[in-house]
Motif scaffolding. Structure first.
Motif, mmCIF file in Angstrom:
data_model
loop_
_atom_site.group_PDB
_atom_site.id
_atom_site.type_symbol
_atom_site.label_atom_id
_atom_site.label_comp_id
_atom_site.label_asym_id
_atom_site.label_seq_id
_atom_site.Cartn_x
_atom_site.Cartn_y
_atom_site.Cartn_z
ATOM 1 N N ARG A 1 -29.896 -52.727 54.494
ATOM 2 C CA ARG A 1 -30.070 -54.082 53.971
ATOM 3 C C ARG A 1 -30.541 -54.076 52.519
ATOM 4 N NH1 ARG A 1 -33.461 -57.441 55.574
ATOM 5 N NH2 ARG A 1 -35.031 -55.973 56.263
ATOM 6 N N GLY A 2 -30.440 -52.915 51.877
ATOM 7 C CA GLY A 2 -30.869 -52.832 50.480
ATOM 8 C C GLY A 2 -29.809 -52.168 49.622
ATOM 9 N N LYS A 3 -30.189 -51.684 48.480
ATOM 10 C CA LYS A 3 -29.205 -51.131 47.551
ATOM 11 C C LYS A 3 -29.145 -49.612 47.664
ATOM 12 C CE LYS A 3 -32.295 -50.708 43.539
ATOM 13 N NZ LYS A 3 -32.473 -51.042 42.108
ATOM 14 N N ASP A 4 -28.226 -49.006 46.904
ATOM 15 C CA ASP A 4 -28.055 -47.561 46.878
ATOM 16 C C ASP A 4 -28.706 -46.977 45.630
ATOM 17 O OD1 ASP A 4 -26.577 -47.750 49.184
ATOM 18 O OD2 ASP A 4 -24.641 -47.741 48.158
ATOM 19 N N TYR A 5 -29.244 -45.760 45.784
ATOM 20 C CA TYR A 5 -29.851 -45.031 44.667
ATOM 21 C C TYR A 5 -29.088 -43.714 44.512
ATOM 22 C CZ TYR A 5 -33.709 -48.301 45.399
ATOM 23 O OH TYR A 5 -34.471 -49.437 45.547
ATOM 24 N N PHE A 6 -28.851 -43.301 43.261
ATOM 25 C CA PHE A 6 -28.038 -42.119 43.005
ATOM 26 C C PHE A 6 -28.903 -41.002 42.438
ATOM 27 C CE2 PHE A 6 -25.316 -45.803 42.822
ATOM 28 C CZ PHE A 6 -24.262 -45.429 43.649
ATOM 29 N N ILE A 7 -28.761 -39.810 43.036
ATOM 30 C CA ILE A 7 -29.543 -38.643 42.624
ATOM 31 C C ILE A 7 -28.573 -37.558 42.166
ATOM 32 C CG2 ILE A 7 -31.168 -36.862 43.370
ATOM 33 C CD1 ILE A 7 -32.202 -38.827 45.470
ATOM 34 N N SER A 8 -28.752 -37.088 40.948
ATOM 35 C CA SER A 8 -27.881 -36.056 40.386
ATOM 36 C C SER A 8 -28.490 -34.671 40.634
ATOM 37 C CB SER A 8 -27.707 -36.289 38.878
ATOM 38 O OG SER A 8 -27.092 -35.171 38.273
ATOM 39 N N VAL A 9 -27.668 -33.776 41.169
ATOM 40 C CA VAL A 9 -28.101 -32.392 41.424
ATOM 41 C C VAL A 9 -27.134 -31.457 40.710
ATOM 42 C CG1 VAL A 9 -28.522 -30.608 43.147
ATOM 43 C CG2 VAL A 9 -29.081 -32.992 43.666
ATOM 44 N N THR A 10 -27.649 -30.674 39.769
ATOM 45 C CA THR A 10 -26.836 -29.690 39.061
ATOM 46 C C THR A 10 -27.604 -28.378 39.002
ATOM 47 O OG1 THR A 10 -27.729 -30.411 36.923
ATOM 48 C CG2 THR A 10 -25.656 -31.414 37.649
ATOM 49 N N GLY A 11 -26.927 -27.342 38.540
ATOM 50 C CA GLY A 11 -27.580 -26.052 38.412
ATOM 51 C C GLY A 11 -26.609 -25.034 37.859
ATOM 52 N N ASN A 12 -27.134 -23.860 37.529
ATOM 53 C CA ASN A 12 -26.254 -22.773 37.117
ATOM 54 C C ASN A 12 -26.363 -21.646 38.133
ATOM 55 O OD1 ASN A 12 -28.943 -22.078 35.983
ATOM 56 N ND2 ASN A 12 -27.852 -20.269 35.231
ATOM 57 N N TYR A 13 -25.210 -21.192 38.584
ATOM 58 C CA TYR A 13 -25.148 -20.125 39.585
ATOM 59 C C TYR A 13 -24.864 -18.801 38.897
ATOM 60 C CZ TYR A 13 -23.600 -17.327 43.549
ATOM 61 O OH TYR A 13 -23.465 -16.333 44.494
ATOM 62 N N LEU A 14 -25.637 -17.773 39.242
ATOM 63 C CA LEU A 14 -25.429 -16.444 38.689
ATOM 64 C C LEU A 14 -24.441 -15.705 39.583
ATOM 65 C CD1 LEU A 14 -29.092 -15.456 37.735
ATOM 66 C CD2 LEU A 14 -27.321 -16.525 36.312
ATOM 67 N N PRO A 15 -23.234 -15.414 39.103
ATOM 68 C CA PRO A 15 -22.225 -14.768 39.947
ATOM 69 C C PRO A 15 -22.754 -13.476 40.558
ATOM 70 C CG PRO A 15 -21.260 -15.464 37.869
ATOM 71 C CD PRO A 15 -22.748 -15.639 37.736
ATOM 72 N N SER A 16 -22.254 -13.162 41.751
ATOM 73 C CA SER A 16 -22.739 -11.994 42.479
ATOM 74 C C SER A 16 -21.573 -11.214 43.056
ATOM 75 C CB SER A 16 -23.668 -12.449 43.618
ATOM 76 O OG SER A 16 -24.069 -11.343 44.407
ATOM 77 N N CYS A 17 -21.792 -9.911 43.202
ATOM 78 C CA CYS A 17 -20.785 -9.107 43.903
ATOM 79 C C CYS A 17 -20.721 -9.507 45.374
ATOM 80 C CB CYS A 17 -21.113 -7.622 43.763
ATOM 81 S SG CYS A 17 -22.711 -7.126 44.456
ATOM 82 N N PHE A 18 -21.809 -10.051 45.895
ATOM 83 C CA PHE A 18 -21.809 -10.566 47.259
ATOM 84 C C PHE A 18 -20.999 -11.864 47.285
ATOM 85 C CE2 PHE A 18 -25.436 -7.820 47.078
ATOM 86 C CZ PHE A 18 -25.532 -7.262 48.340
ATOM 87 N N GLY A 19 -19.927 -11.866 48.082
ATOM 88 C CA GLY A 19 -19.064 -13.031 48.130
ATOM 89 C C GLY A 19 -17.883 -12.943 47.174
ATOM 90 N N SER A 20 -17.753 -11.829 46.460
ATOM 91 C CA SER A 20 -16.575 -11.607 45.604
ATOM 92 C C SER A 20 -15.583 -10.725 46.351
ATOM 93 C CB SER A 20 -16.978 -10.936 44.289
ATOM 94 O OG SER A 20 -17.809 -11.792 43.522
ATOM 95 N N SER A 21 -14.307 -10.857 46.021
ATOM 96 C CA SER A 21 -13.278 -10.108 46.736
ATOM 97 C C SER A 21 -13.253 -8.649 46.282
ATOM 98 C CB SER A 21 -11.908 -10.739 46.495
ATOM 99 O OG SER A 21 -11.503 -10.553 45.156
ATOM 100 N N ASP B 1 -12.179 -12.025 52.013
ATOM 101 C CA ASP B 1 -11.179 -11.422 52.889
ATOM 102 C C ASP B 1 -11.740 -10.063 53.293
ATOM 103 O OD1 ASP B 1 -8.786 -11.691 54.243
ATOM 104 O OD2 ASP B 1 -7.571 -10.784 52.673
ATOM 105 N N PRO B 2 -11.909 -9.796 54.582
ATOM 106 C CA PRO B 2 -12.623 -8.575 54.996
ATOM 107 C C PRO B 2 -11.882 -7.300 54.605
ATOM 108 C CG PRO B 2 -11.684 -9.703 56.890
ATOM 109 C CD PRO B 2 -11.495 -10.618 55.723
ATOM 110 N N VAL B 3 -12.504 -6.178 54.895
ATOM 111 C CA VAL B 3 -11.909 -4.878 54.534
ATOM 112 C C VAL B 3 -10.507 -4.760 55.121
ATOM 113 C CG1 VAL B 3 -12.168 -2.384 54.722
ATOM 114 C CG2 VAL B 3 -14.186 -3.825 54.332
#
Length: 795
Positions: free
Chosen positions: A566-586, A689-691
């Motif tokens: 019954r009220g209005k909407d509020y907007f929250i901005s979320v940003t950041g910088n991600y440091l690339p990792s070998c974990f999760g890379s192909s 993609d697994p081994v």
């Protein structure tokens, strides 16, 4: 409208105090005839007559009752006017009413969804719950809690000395086991024949002077929790849910972890946790971490799926039992045994790790444990009361514990049971008397409280619409790393004149309210006037979200929409910088990276990913340097390490290893052998993609029983995938040469690595798991054709 014209009366009933729509059931739909009357006294009574049926409703005094009566009168007036104007005979009118009402009566479930219970009902419910002391009663019930680490043994003796040790039969039994089955099959497939054996032993051991019903069994590998209740109480148990969480290697494997159940008994929410925490005297920090992981990761689904899951600590009563594995520190074994012989448990308890950690408020904050006046329950020679006489001669300890959290709880006894000799542990029991809020209501007090709340809300609703203020609208997360939790807090303050209901809602054409790497906790809730709530915005990049962030396809950017009912909407901005990792890379990308991944500009990484199919691309490395570093470390220092790949490392050490691999800051990896081993497993688990790539998975299952066909599949894998597979297999074969020291065998290594090397693109069933294990086992048995693989190992 048809309903107004026919004058339908919807009759509901409830099994307990009705507050919202979930508390009521639609029993009958009755067309109102013109033969009814209204009689008012201290309460308003409405008598409805239809043919031979007569129903009397007793309604509390208030605005809702007056509104109901006015609607009934309007329906009755419309019906009379309809009958008069059409000059119908009574019987014809009644026949028409009967015909029209039948389809509605046959579809009660559809009609039940008609009432709309919104913010107002939630406000009333919230206020009633806050003031329930004014109109409800508390009744005491006895809860028997038992914990027993059975060391993989079968039940060899009656459990009655433990389970039937109370003078009178308890109302509830909550019995936890650890190490129910230590076999590799139980570890891999979470299946064990010992479950029914111990279940039967428990049933036979319950107090003989009462009849008990099994309410729930939940098990994770060897951690099992049984919930029995006196038969007469079973009908008052509702909202039963069970969850499990593994905290072993990779934070998931079920050799360590917890099982938990939650339920509602009358009007009290109760949660019971049975846990088996990390072993070894020096690993108290790992035990602390296990406890926190269990509290964070166990989330119970609620009956109302629109409500957020319930965490352990959100319950009125929390009962925690298990092999917590906290030891006695800073005392030599002979000194400990001397204090035990003197029954100087107070001095001994001052050196107990759990006591020290609780005193420092590191773990179990808000929990209580009764006085310990029994000797340590670990470790004994199996089948005796003799302290450990093995070569390790472990220091006795109170590993097996029972704690509680909540109000109206009194401990009647806390003891060990020395007569049971099946295991190297002794079972422990605690009898608690818990005050449970019953549904018995003082009607006068409830009526008075209810009317006061309604009047208060009526006044507030007339004042203004909901409004809140936010402490911040923009949040930036600096240097987010793989599997490293970051959180920031936004405070939401209700600065309006009325209570409000808030919820984060999805943006247009989006399935969820936030990106998968972001969570708002709580995501919905209720704010009374003048109060505030802290919402944690949590960022956590895992194996499912890391690949697109590593490649630059996604960024840490999102907009949260906080909506007020019954009220209005509020907007929250979320940003950041991600440091690339070998974990999760192909693997293919990593083989192209000559430098550490964080030394490479993101645009360069994007170009490398795009150029993978380009034949003019520079010749890649045979295997990623990161895999080589981890395997080389383990090859040099951990070939003879006991429990390798089975005992988890420390979270802080994993983060150091990850940073070292991602930045190339050190020539040698930091941390213990167990932490490096777990990092290798996490690396394989996070590969996009697994081994053995997903596309080969069906072929591998089809030929799992044929060794030569299995090897043929490996020979046609993409080059970097084939190199990594052969390299890892050669390393595992090397470990098997030292099995006399590290106690590894083919079955253990296949159980651990099969699901990582040959990962399913979907959820596996038990048959698939067995086939995957069989496929990998062919390669762990060394053959002459493996000689060229050996050459790939570090010197």
């Amino acid at each position: 409208k048809v309903c107004r014209l026919l004058g339908l009366l919807f009759v509901y009933s409830h099994r307990r105090m009705a507050i919202t729509g979930d508390d009521v059931r639609l029993d009958e739909i009755i067309p109102i005839s013109y033969d009814f009357s209204v009689v008012e006294g201290n309460y308003t009574r409405v008598r409805v007559t239809f043919f031979e049926e007569e129903l009397e409703l007793k309604l509390t005094f208030g605005s809702h009752t007056r509104l109901f009566l006015s609607e009934v009168n309007r329906a009755w007036s419309a019906l009379c006017w309809f009958c008069f104007s059409q000059e119908r005979v009574k019987s014809e009118v009644r026949d028409d009413l009967i015909r029209n009402s039948q389809p509605i009566l046959a579809n009660k479930s559809q009609m039940l969804g008609m009432p709309q219970f919104g913010l107002r009902d939630n406000l009333i419910k919230c206020e009633l719950l806050k003031n329930e002391d004014a109109y409800t009663y508390i009744k005491n019930y006895s809860f028997f809690l038992g914990t027993y680490n059975v060391n993989g043994q079968n039940p060899k003796e009656s459990l009655s000395p433990w389970l039937a040790s109370t003078a009178t039969p308890p109302d509830f039994y909550l019995v936890g086991f650890q190490e129910l089955d230590l076999s590799k099959e139980a570890f891999l497939f979470n299946d064990t024949p010992k479950e029914p054996e111990w279940m039967l032993a428990v049933y036979k051991g319950l107090h003989p002077d009462a009849k008990y019903a099994l309410v729930k069994l939940v098990r994770l590998v060897g951690i099992m929790l049984l919930f029995y209740v006196k038969a007469e109480h079973a009908a008052h148990i509702s909202e039963m849910e069970a969850e499990t969480v593994g905290t072993g290697v990779m934070g998931r494997m079920g050799n360590k972890g917890a099982v938990a159940i939650r339920f509602q008994f009358h009007n009290s929410d109760i949660c019971v946790v049975n846990s088996h925490l990390a072993a070894h005297t020096e690993e108290f920090e790992r035990r602390n971490q296990d406890f926190k992981d269990i509290c964070r990761r166990i989330q119970f689904r609620q009956d109302d799926l629109t409500l957020p899951p319930l965490a352990i600590m959100k319950h009125n009563v929390v009962l925690w039992l298990g092999d917590l594995n906290y030891r006695i520190s800073d005392l030599e074994v002979d000194h400990v045994k001397d204090l035990i012989a003197k029954k100087d448990f107070e001095t001994l308890y001052n050196h107990d790790q759990l006591k020290r950690q609780m005193d420092e408020e590191v773990v179990f904050v808000g929990f209580t444990e009764g006085e310990i006046d029994f000797q340590p329950t670990y470790k004994y020679d199996t089948g005796s009361d003799q302290w450990d006489t093995s070569e390790k001669c472990r220091v006795p300890a109170w590993c097996d514990r029972i704690l509680w959290r909540g109000k109206n709880i009194k401990q009647l006894h806390y003891q060990s049971h020395m007569t049971l000799k099946t295991s190297d542990h002794k079972p422990v029991s605690s009898l608690l008397e818990i005050g449970v809020r019953t549904p018995v209501v003082n009607e006068e007090s409830y009526k008075r409280t209810f009317e006061e709340i309604v009047r208060h809300i009526d006044r507030m609703e007339n004042d203004c619409i909901p409004s809140v203020s936010l402490s911040e609208r923009e949040f930036f997360f600096q240097d987010v790393k793989f599997m490293q939790h970051q959180a920031k807090t936004v405070s939401v303050y209700n600065d309006g004149q009325v209570p409000c209901q808030f919820e984060f809602i999805p943006k247009l054409d989006e399935p969820t309210y936030c990106k998968p790497w972001l969570t708002a906790n709580p995501a919905k809730g209720f704010l009374a006037q003048g109060t505030s709530v802290d919402i944690d915005l949590e960022v956590f990049v895992n194996r499912s979200t890391a690949p697109e962030l590593n490649s630059g396809q996604q960024q840490l950017e999102d907009i949260l929409v906080l909506h007020l009912e019954r009220g209005k909407d509020y907007f929250i901005s979320v940003t950041g910088n991600y440091l690339p990792s070998c974990f999760g890379s192909s693997l293919s990308t990593l083989c192209l990276l000559r430098e550490p991944i964080q030394d490479m500009p993101l645009e360069t990484i994007r170009e490398l990913v795009r150029s993978l199919s380009n034949p003019e691309t520079d010749k890649p490395q045979d295997i990623p340097k990161e895999i080589w570093m981890m395997v080389d470390h383990l090859f040099r220092y951990a070939k003879k390490q006991e429990e390798l790949f089975q005992q988890p490392g420390l979270r802080g050490e994993f983060e150091e290893i990850r940073d070292c691999l991602d930045t190339g800051s050190l020539d040698t990896l930091p941390g213990s052998n167990h932490s490096v081993a777990e990092a290798l497993l996490l690396f394989l688990d996070a590969l996009p993609d697994p081994v053995i790539p997903f596309s080969f998975y069906p072929q591998c299952l089809d030929c799992c029983s044929d060794s030569s066909r299995c090897r043929q599949i490996i020979s046609v894998l993409p080059q970097c995938h084939k190199n990594v597979f052969n390299y890892l297999i050669a390393f595992l074969q090397e470990l098997l040469k030292h099995s006399a020291h590290n106690r590894l065998d083919v079955s253990i290594l296949a159980s651990i690595f099969a699901g990582l090397l040959l990962r399913s693109p979907t959820k596996q069933d038990l048959t698939e798991k067995r086939k995957v294990k069989e496929f990998v086992q062919h390669f762990l048995v060394q053959t002459p054709s493996d000689r060229d693989i050996d050459e790939k190992l570090p010197e």
